[in-house]
Motif scaffolding. Structure first.
Motif: not given
Ligand code: TA6
Length: 279
Positions: A90, A85-86, A232, A157, A75, A230, A200, A65, A257, A180
């Motif tokens: 990573r 996610a993402h 956040w 990010h 993404f 982005v 967000d 983090r 981002e 979002k």
């Molecule tokens: O880029 C914004 C985002 O997609 C948010 O919606 C938030 O959840 C953040 O990224 C962090 O995501 P993560 O999967 O690293 O907890």
């Protein structure tokens, strides 16, 4: 004669090895887990540009983090809800494949141990190049090595350090964003752009030059190869719900981002480059 870059290998944990790069112009900490830059301090002003959570997890179970996670080849959420996610790079180990240190600065190239993974059918080669000088340049290159086109989304990010989010202004964005937190409804970018609640947003214009101003300091972000920016900040409640962030730490961070979120089709043999420069 040019001063040489010093590289110190560190172990944040058994799973997370980092390189501390002490170059004539800047100090950078780079995690080989995720190819994630964790710290960037230009020597001309000694100011840390990036934010890293004090609660970050170092056990290799998920992405760290803070710093600059590399999101690839998707993404946000995947349509298959069990997938992370993402994307997956990573939270993978990357290898250093090139290192150059000359009068222009220090350059490194990294590749993940594998770029294939569940949720992505493309045959792709992916590489992250870092250029360390007075500024930090990140270039994420995707090459379609297969015989069929594939759909790509990706992001750098970046978590930026701010002295106080309540005194922070982001400039350089305009047009519409998709929110979002409000069911992806469209809204006009505020001017001036301040932060008073959880934020967000996917800004749908590819702004090239952004500035984060806070208490007399300015961090510049230059982007290319993107279709969105982005923005956040989880604010206190959502931060407290995360296992790797302190409720109060939202005050010191802002994610800005450089991203491809609208889906880009990469033809066989084609190459895409996403770039973010931090000054
Ligand atoms: O880029 C914004 C985002 O997609 C948010 O919606 C938030 O959840 C953040 O990224 C962090 O995501 P993560 O999967 O690293 O907890």
């Amino acid at each position: 004669m040019k001063e040489e870059t010093r590289i110190i290998h560190q172990e944040r944990s058994e799973q997370v090895e980092t390189l501390l790069l002490d170059t004539p112009q800047a100090i950078v900490e780079l995690s080989l887990f995720g190819a994630q830059v964790l710290s960037f301090i230009p020597k001309h002003d000694g100011r840390e540009r990036l934010w890293l959570s004090e609660q970050a997890l170092w056990d290799g179970s998920k992405s760290i983090r803070g710093g600059i996670p590399v999101c690839w080849p998707w993404f946000g959420a995947h349509t298959e809800s069990h997938l992370p996610a993402h994307g997956y790079v990573r939270s993978r180990r990357w290898e250093l494949v090139e290192y150059i240190d000359d009068e222009f600065g220090t350059e490194l190239a990294l590749q993940p141990i594998s770029s294939q993974g569940e949720g992505f059918d493309g045959e792709a080669a992916v590489e992250l190049r870092l250029g360390i000088a007075d500024s930090l340049t990140l270039q994420l290159t995707t090459l379609n090595q297969g015989n069929t086109p594939f759909l790509l989304n990706c992001a750098l990010h970046s978590y930026f350090h701010v002295a106080d989010i309540l005194q922070t202004e982001l400039s350089g964005l305009s047009g519409e964003y998709s929110d979002k937190l409000q069911n992806w409804s469209r809204h006009q970018t505020p001017a001036p752009y301040h932060f008073r609640e959880a934020t967000d947003r996917i800004h749908l214009q590819a702004a090239e030059d952004l500035n984060i101003h806070c208490q007399g300091h300015n961090t510049c972000i230059r982007s290319s190869g993107h279709d969105s920016i982005v923005v956040w900040n989880p604010w206190n409640e959502a931060a407290a719900a995360l296992p790797d962030m302190d409720a109060g730490s939202y005050r010191q961070m802002l994610c800005v981002e450089t991203a491809v979120t609208q889906g880009l089709t990469l033809a066989p043999g084609a190459r895409h480059q996403l770039q973010q420069i931090i000054l």
